[in-house]
Design a protein around this motif. Structure first.
Motif, PDB file in Angstrom:
ATOM      1  N   MET A   1       0.832  -1.208   0.000  1.00 16.97           N
ATOM      2  CA  MET A   1       0.000   0.000   0.000  1.00 16.97           C
ATOM      3  C   MET A   1       0.869   1.262   0.000  1.00 16.97           C
ATOM      4  N   ALA A   2       2.025   1.197   0.669  1.00 16.65           N
ATOM      5  CA  ALA A   2       2.925   2.347   0.676  1.00 16.65           C
ATOM      6  C   ALA A   2       3.504   2.601  -0.709  1.00 16.65           C
ATOM      7  N   LEU A   3       3.844   1.540  -1.437  1.00 18.39           N
ATOM      8  CA  LEU A   3       4.384   1.710  -2.786  1.00 18.39           C
ATOM      9  C   LEU A   3       3.362   2.352  -3.720  1.00 18.39           C
ATOM     10  N   GLN A   4       2.079   2.053  -3.474  1.00 19.48           N
ATOM     11  CA  GLN A   4       1.018   2.618  -4.310  1.00 19.48           C
ATOM     12  C   GLN A   4       0.549   3.985  -3.822  1.00 19.48           C
ATOM     13  N   ARG A   5       1.242   4.541  -2.833  1.00 16.16           N
ATOM     14  CA  ARG A   5       0.907   5.851  -2.291  1.00 16.16           C
ATOM     15  C   ARG A   5      -0.502   5.911  -1.714  1.00 16.16           C
ATOM     16  N   ARG A   6      -1.003   4.769  -1.277  1.00 11.82           N
ATOM     17  CA  ARG A   6      -2.316   4.756  -0.635  1.00 11.82           C
ATOM     18  C   ARG A   6      -2.187   4.684   0.882  1.00 11.82           C
ATOM     19  N   LEU A   7      -0.933   4.608   1.323  1.00 10.58           N
ATOM     20  CA  LEU A   7      -0.634   4.577   2.739  1.00 10.58           C
ATOM     21  C   LEU A   7       0.735   5.218   2.927  1.00 10.58           C
ATOM     22  N   LEU A   8       0.842   6.088   3.891  1.00  9.92           N
ATOM     23  CA  LEU A   8       2.120   6.720   4.193  1.00  9.92           C
ATOM     24  C   LEU A   8       2.717   6.061   5.433  1.00  9.92           C
ATOM     25  N   LEU A   9       3.946   5.585   5.295  1.00  8.03           N
ATOM     26  CA  LEU A   9       4.663   4.993   6.416  1.00  8.03           C
ATOM     27  C   LEU A   9       5.835   5.904   6.753  1.00  8.03           C
ATOM     28  N   ALA A  10       5.709   6.613   7.837  1.00  8.83           N
ATOM     29  CA  ALA A  10       6.743   7.566   8.223  1.00  8.83           C
ATOM     30  C   ALA A  10       7.887   6.862   8.939  1.00  8.83           C
ATOM     31  N   HIS A  11       9.095   7.412   8.788  1.00 11.09           N
ATOM     32  CA  HIS A  11      10.258   6.811   9.439  1.00 11.09           C
ATOM     33  C   HIS A  11      10.164   6.893  10.956  1.00 11.09           C
ATOM     34  N   THR A  12       9.248   7.726  11.464  1.00  8.47           N
ATOM     35  CA  THR A  12       9.026   7.835  12.908  1.00  8.47           C
ATOM     36  C   THR A  12       8.150   6.708  13.454  1.00  8.47           C
ATOM     37  N   GLY A  13       7.653   5.837  12.565  1.00 11.07           N
ATOM     38  CA  GLY A  13       6.882   4.694  13.022  1.00 11.07           C
ATOM     39  C   GLY A  13       5.380   4.888  13.017  1.00 11.07           C
TER      40      GLY A  13
END
Length: 265
Positions: free
Chosen positions: A67-79
């Motif tokens: 989902m992150a690769l498809q830009r439908r979910l943002l995964l921040a480096h802060t967790g």
């Protein structure tokens, strides 16, 4: 004579343990015969590959990365995970979105746990078990427990033999002959362990031998540098296959236990 009683006890311990191992191995062999034709003509999906490689939690990780690769979910480096598109395209994605919650933002770690425990992942595992590709719960526990019991029996035989040799009760039997008698059940346990190591097919924690063969074929056929190849690596190897530092940090991030978290609006 005292040493004879100890010898009988040694034979009883060794014989019981070895019999249990033989029965467990026989059941495993029967299961392997049923699995011999499993997976023929079956092409693994990425979710299936993830489950067979790392279980429910690996499926959750794969879904998050996809989902992150498809830009439908943002995964921040802060967790933190933030929902961009709330419409899940399959049951796994809907499980992840539901785990994040109605506010659309959550820590990644509890999302991974909740998504791994979702009904969608459980159903996936059940289908793989029915197809003979995944290991049923406790299926390998019988053999593993039997092997541990034989190892304990071998140690017990040695201990009983030492007690027999050091016992203050004297015997007309020479010490080296007493040791030889105790060596027989000890050799029995070692032989059973050696046979089990050679004859019993290795299982991973999640994939049966048929499932392992399909995983190997999937890895061999994965080529190129596209997203599917990348996701295949994540499914098989886990989040350590993520090359992008910030995305990898999103899964590795841990906050101190005493910290207080506040969601940013």
């Amino acid at each position: 004579m005292f040493w004879v009683l100890l010898l009988l006890l040694a034979w009883a311990v060794a014989g019981t343990a070895c019999t249990r191992l033989c029965l467990a191995a026989a059941h495993a062999a029967a299961r392997e015969t049923k699995e011999a034709t499993a997976g023929r003509g079956h092409d693994l999906t990425l979710y299936e590959a993830a489950f067979l490689s790392g279980g429910p939690r690996r499926v959750a990780d794969l879904t998050l990365v996809s989902m992150a690769l498809q830009r439908r979910l943002l995964l921040a480096h802060t967790g933190w995970a933030t929902v961009v598109d709330p419409r899940g395209r399959d049951e796994m994605e809907r499980s992840v979105i539901g785990a994040i919650g109605p506010e659309g933002q959550s820590r990644i770690e509890p999302v991974r746990d909740a998504a791994a425990a979702a009904d969608a992942v459980g159903s996936l595992g059940d289908r793989l078990v029915s197809a003979g590709l995944a290991v049923p719960d406790g299926a390998r526990g019988g053999v593993a427990a039997a092997i541990r019991e034989v190892r304990r029996a071998a140690a017990a035989v040695v201990a009983l033999g030492v007690i027999a040799l050091l016992a203050p009760v004297r015997s007309d039997m020479p010490a080296h002959l007493v040791a030889l008698w105790f060596a027989l059940p000890f050799v029995l346990t070692l032989s059973c362990l050696a046979i089990a190591r050679i004859e019993i097919s290795p299982y991973s924690r999640w994939a049966s031998p048929a499932g392992q063969r399909l995983l190997s074929a999937l890895v061999r056929h994965a080529e190129g540098g596209d997203d599917r190849t990348f996701l295949t690596s994540v499914a098989v190897r886990g989040v350590r296959a993520i090359g992008e530092p910030k995305l990898r940090a999103a899964f590795a991030h841990r906050e101190p236990h005493h910290a207080v978290f506040h969601r940013r609006d």
